[in-house]
Scaffold this motif. Structure first.
Motif, PDB file in Angstrom:
ATOM      1  N   ILE A 147       0.911  -1.307   0.057  1.00 26.11           N
ATOM      2  CA  ILE A 147      -0.219  -0.077   0.174  1.00 26.11           C
ATOM      3  C   ILE A 147       0.848   1.152  -0.045  1.00 26.11           C
ATOM      4  O   ILE A 147       1.799   1.257   0.813  1.00 26.11           O
ATOM      5  CB  ILE A 147      -0.836  -0.061   1.132  1.00 26.11           C
ATOM      6  N   CYS A 148       0.669   2.104  -0.830  1.00 24.65           N
ATOM      7  CA  CYS A 148       1.448   3.468  -0.830  1.00 24.65           C
ATOM      8  C   CYS A 148       0.456   4.460  -1.428  1.00 24.65           C
ATOM      9  O   CYS A 148      -0.403   4.412  -2.439  1.00 24.65           O
ATOM     10  CB  CYS A 148       2.552   3.146  -1.994  1.00 24.65           C
ATOM     11  N   ASN A 149       0.323   5.617  -0.495  1.00 27.26           N
ATOM     12  CA  ASN A 149      -0.451   6.931  -0.646  1.00 27.26           C
ATOM     13  C   ASN A 149      -1.707   6.374  -1.281  1.00 27.26           C
ATOM     14  O   ASN A 149      -2.337   6.943  -2.084  1.00 27.26           O
ATOM     15  CB  ASN A 149       0.360   7.574  -2.223  1.00 27.26           C
ATOM     16  N   GLY A 150      -2.248   5.511  -0.324  1.00 27.74           N
ATOM     17  CA  GLY A 150      -3.921   5.153  -0.133  1.00 27.74           C
ATOM     18  C   GLY A 150      -4.194   4.190  -1.301  1.00 27.74           C
ATOM     19  O   GLY A 150      -5.432   4.081  -1.651  1.00 27.74           O
ATOM     20  N   LYS A 151      -3.234   3.689  -2.340  1.00 30.92           N
ATOM     21  CA  LYS A 151      -3.489   2.829  -3.331  1.00 30.92           C
ATOM     22  C   LYS A 151      -2.709   1.553  -3.089  1.00 30.92           C
ATOM     23  O   LYS A 151      -1.821   1.623  -2.365  1.00 30.92           O
ATOM     24  CB  LYS A 151      -2.807   3.345  -4.711  1.00 30.92           C
ATOM     25  N   ILE A 152      -3.161   0.547  -3.887  1.00 32.23           N
ATOM     26  CA  ILE A 152      -2.540  -0.764  -4.260  1.00 32.23           C
ATOM     27  C   ILE A 152      -1.343  -0.513  -4.939  1.00 32.23           C
ATOM     28  O   ILE A 152      -1.528  -0.034  -6.230  1.00 32.23           O
ATOM     29  CB  ILE A 152      -3.514  -1.792  -4.556  1.00 32.23           C
ATOM     30  N   ALA A 153      -0.279  -0.369  -4.453  1.00 36.95           N
ATOM     31  CA  ALA A 153       1.215  -0.246  -5.203  1.00 36.95           C
ATOM     32  C   ALA A 153       1.599  -1.466  -6.178  1.00 36.95           C
ATOM     33  O   ALA A 153       1.817  -1.409  -7.389  1.00 36.95           O
ATOM     34  CB  ALA A 153       2.050   0.391  -4.405  1.00 36.95           C
ATOM     35  N   GLU A 154       1.513  -2.570  -5.479  1.00 35.80           N
ATOM     36  CA  GLU A 154       2.105  -3.716  -6.363  1.00 35.80           C
ATOM     37  C   GLU A 154       1.646  -4.934  -5.508  1.00 35.80           C
ATOM     38  O   GLU A 154       1.495  -5.052  -4.362  1.00 35.80           O
ATOM     39  CB  GLU A 154       3.578  -3.626  -6.560  1.00 35.80           C
ATOM     40  N   ILE A 155       1.506  -6.007  -6.135  1.00 35.85           N
ATOM     41  CA  ILE A 155       1.275  -7.358  -5.645  1.00 35.85           C
ATOM     42  C   ILE A 155       2.264  -8.261  -6.398  1.00 35.85           C
ATOM     43  O   ILE A 155       2.462  -8.240  -7.453  1.00 35.85           O
ATOM     44  CB  ILE A 155      -0.268  -7.823  -5.952  1.00 35.85           C
ATOM     45  N   GLY A 156       2.679  -9.241  -5.480  1.00 39.95           N
ATOM     46  CA  GLY A 156       3.686 -10.344  -5.937  1.00 39.95           C
ATOM     47  C   GLY A 156       4.302 -11.069  -4.857  1.00 39.95           C
ATOM     48  O   GLY A 156       4.120 -10.691  -3.745  1.00 39.95           O
ATOM     49  N   PRO A 157       5.079 -11.951  -5.369  1.00 40.86           N
ATOM     50  CA  PRO A 157       5.944 -12.918  -4.061  1.00 40.86           C
ATOM     51  C   PRO A 157       7.146 -12.201  -3.431  1.00 40.86           C
ATOM     52  O   PRO A 157       7.578 -11.362  -4.191  1.00 40.86           O
ATOM     53  CB  PRO A 157       6.092 -14.246  -4.750  1.00 40.86           C
ATOM     54  N   ASP A 158       7.280 -12.289  -2.184  1.00 44.97           N
ATOM     55  CA  ASP A 158       8.395 -11.743  -1.765  1.00 44.97           C
ATOM     56  C   ASP A 158       8.803 -10.529  -2.295  1.00 44.97           C
ATOM     57  O   ASP A 158      10.113 -10.083  -2.558  1.00 44.97           O
ATOM     58  CB  ASP A 158       9.527 -12.798  -1.919  1.00 44.97           C
ATOM     59  N   LEU A 159       7.906  -9.511  -1.794  1.00 43.75           N
ATOM     60  CA  LEU A 159       8.193  -8.014  -1.992  1.00 43.75           C
ATOM     61  C   LEU A 159       9.068  -7.647  -1.104  1.00 43.75           C
ATOM     62  O   LEU A 159       8.997  -7.885  -0.026  1.00 43.75           O
ATOM     63  CB  LEU A 159       6.879  -7.257  -2.234  1.00 43.75           C
ATOM     64  N   THR A 160       9.771  -6.593  -1.514  1.00 47.43           N
ATOM     65  CA  THR A 160      11.064  -5.972  -0.469  1.00 47.43           C
ATOM     66  C   THR A 160      10.296  -5.204   0.554  1.00 47.43           C
ATOM     67  O   THR A 160       9.507  -4.572   0.323  1.00 47.43           O
ATOM     68  CB  THR A 160      11.834  -5.095  -1.385  1.00 47.43           C
ATOM     69  N   GLU A 161      10.612  -5.698   1.836  1.00 48.24           N
ATOM     70  CA  GLU A 161      10.342  -4.952   2.861  1.00 48.24           C
ATOM     71  C   GLU A 161      11.326  -3.609   3.254  1.00 48.24           C
ATOM     72  O   GLU A 161      12.255  -3.527   3.336  1.00 48.24           O
ATOM     73  CB  GLU A 161      10.452  -5.721   3.969  1.00 48.24           C
TER      74      GLU A 161
END
Length: 380
Positions: A22-36
């Motif tokens: 989640i970024c700026n009130g939107k769904i920014a990206e979806i996927g496996p093992d996204l960077t924390e």
């Protein structure tokens, strides 16, 4: 905010394991093992779905959207958000024009400074007053009116009304439907129409049926009625109250098989929703109502409406045998599409609003995000 290790209901409404940012009130990206790279919520063992959308609710926790004020509206919408409902069309009952105008004015006043921890309000729903006298239910006969486009224009100069219900057999209804459908979703409801008249309404631009089976002519093998017209017309969306009291579970299952992803789950909740057993109150028409035996009843024991929040309607649909993905579609993407919000919300799609529900294994809310803002979930 990163939701990590979740069972996600993707935008094809299939379950997959992955992460959502989640970024700026939107769904920014979806996927496996996204960077924390910031705050992370571990969703191991949890389900992540689109937030629920209730296009037909009259109120909750003491608030009646038909007669209210901005503070009361905020209270009801916070309750909705806590139950995973991230968008609501506050629904006005059949009333005289002046009363509808007052209710819409209160809603506009609320929208000047909406509560960020409450469900989002993208518009309003007028359930009436353009109904059949014989199918008005508990609504006062003196408040029923013939379809009136001039009245609607006076009430809706700014496009706040996104959904309106009409009985298509009433005088001037088909012309009204043609005109109203240019700017909003028109639903067929509280109607004694026969099959042919209902089909004519759909041909004129109506695209929805108000609480299917309730407040309309049923289907028999020689007289298909409004219900038969809904079954027989491609693309019509059908609202359904899956509380187990308004529609039998067997009919819920059969209707999902027949209409598939044109099912729209609604609560049709009343002012006493969320209140304890024995709580008493009054609806906008002055009827004395009581929470009794888990439902809202008039003094004579007649069911007066629903007191089941939409998240519970979803869980009950699942308990009746509806696949979870189908139940969530019917309470998120289907209503979004029905009222033309599917470009903004209704699915876990990058670029859409971060209206998100995180549930436990039993599909009870654990975390809720409305436009990316975290909202405390209802206590178990």
């Amino acid at each position: 905010m990163l939701l990590k290790n979740a069972q996600l209901l993707n935008d094809r409404f299939e379950w997959e394991t992955g992460d959502l940012r989640i970024c700026n009130g939107k769904i920014a990206e979806i996927g496996p093992d996204l960077t924390e790279d910031g705050e992370t919520l571990d969703c191991t063992g949890l389900h992540v779905t689109p937030g629920l959308i209730d296009v037909h609710t009259h109120g909750a926790v003491g608030t009646d959207y038909s007669r209210t004020n901005p503070a009361a509206i905020a209270q009801a919408l916070r309750f909705e958000a806590q139950h995973g409902v991230t968008a609501v069309l506050p629904t006005m009952m059949t009333m005289p024009e002046a009363m509808i105008a007052d209710a819409l004015h209160a809603l506009r006043e609320y929208l000047r400074a909406p509560d960020e921890t409450a469900a989002w309000v993208p518009g309003a729903h007028m359930e009436g007053p353009f109904f059949s006298m014989s199918k008005r239910g508990a609504q006062p006969a003196e408040w029923i009116a013939a379809p009136n486009m001039a009245m609607l224009r006076r009430l809706n100069p700014d496009g706040l009304v996104r959904l309106i219900a009409v009985a298509p057999e009433t005088d001037g209804a088909l012309d009204f439907i043609r005109e109203a459908a240019r700017t909003m979703t028109v639903s067929v409801g509280h109607t004694a129409a026969d099959y042919e008249t209902a089909c004519a309404a759909f041909a004129a631009g109506a695209t929805e049926a108000t609480h299917l089976y309730n407040g309309m002519t049923g289907a028999t093998h020689r007289a298909p009625g409004v219900v038969g017209a809904v079954w027989d017309t491609a693309g019509v969306n059908a609202e359904l109250i899956s509380d187990g009291r308004h529609v039998h579970p067997a009919i819920v299952r059969a209707t999902f098989r027949l209409l598939g992803r044109h099912m729209v789950l609604i609560s049709d909740s009343l002012v006493l929703t969320g209140m304890a057993e024995g709580t008493q109150g009054e609806d906008v028409a002055g009827h004395h109502i009581t929470v009794r035996n888990g439902r809202c009843e008039l003094d004579d024991g007649t069911i007066a409406g629903s007191i089941t929040p939409l998240d519970e309607c979803v869980r009950r649909a699942i308990s009746f045998g509806i696949a979870p993905a189908d139940a969530f579609f019917a309470a998120s993407m289907a209503p979004a599409r029905a009222v033309k919000l599917d470009g903004e919300t209704g699915s876990l799609t990058p670029g859409k609003r971060a209206d998100i529900l995180v549930t436990d294994a039993a599909y009870r809310p654990r975390h809720v995000f409305v436009g990316g803002v975290p909202v405390p979930a209802a206590e178990k």
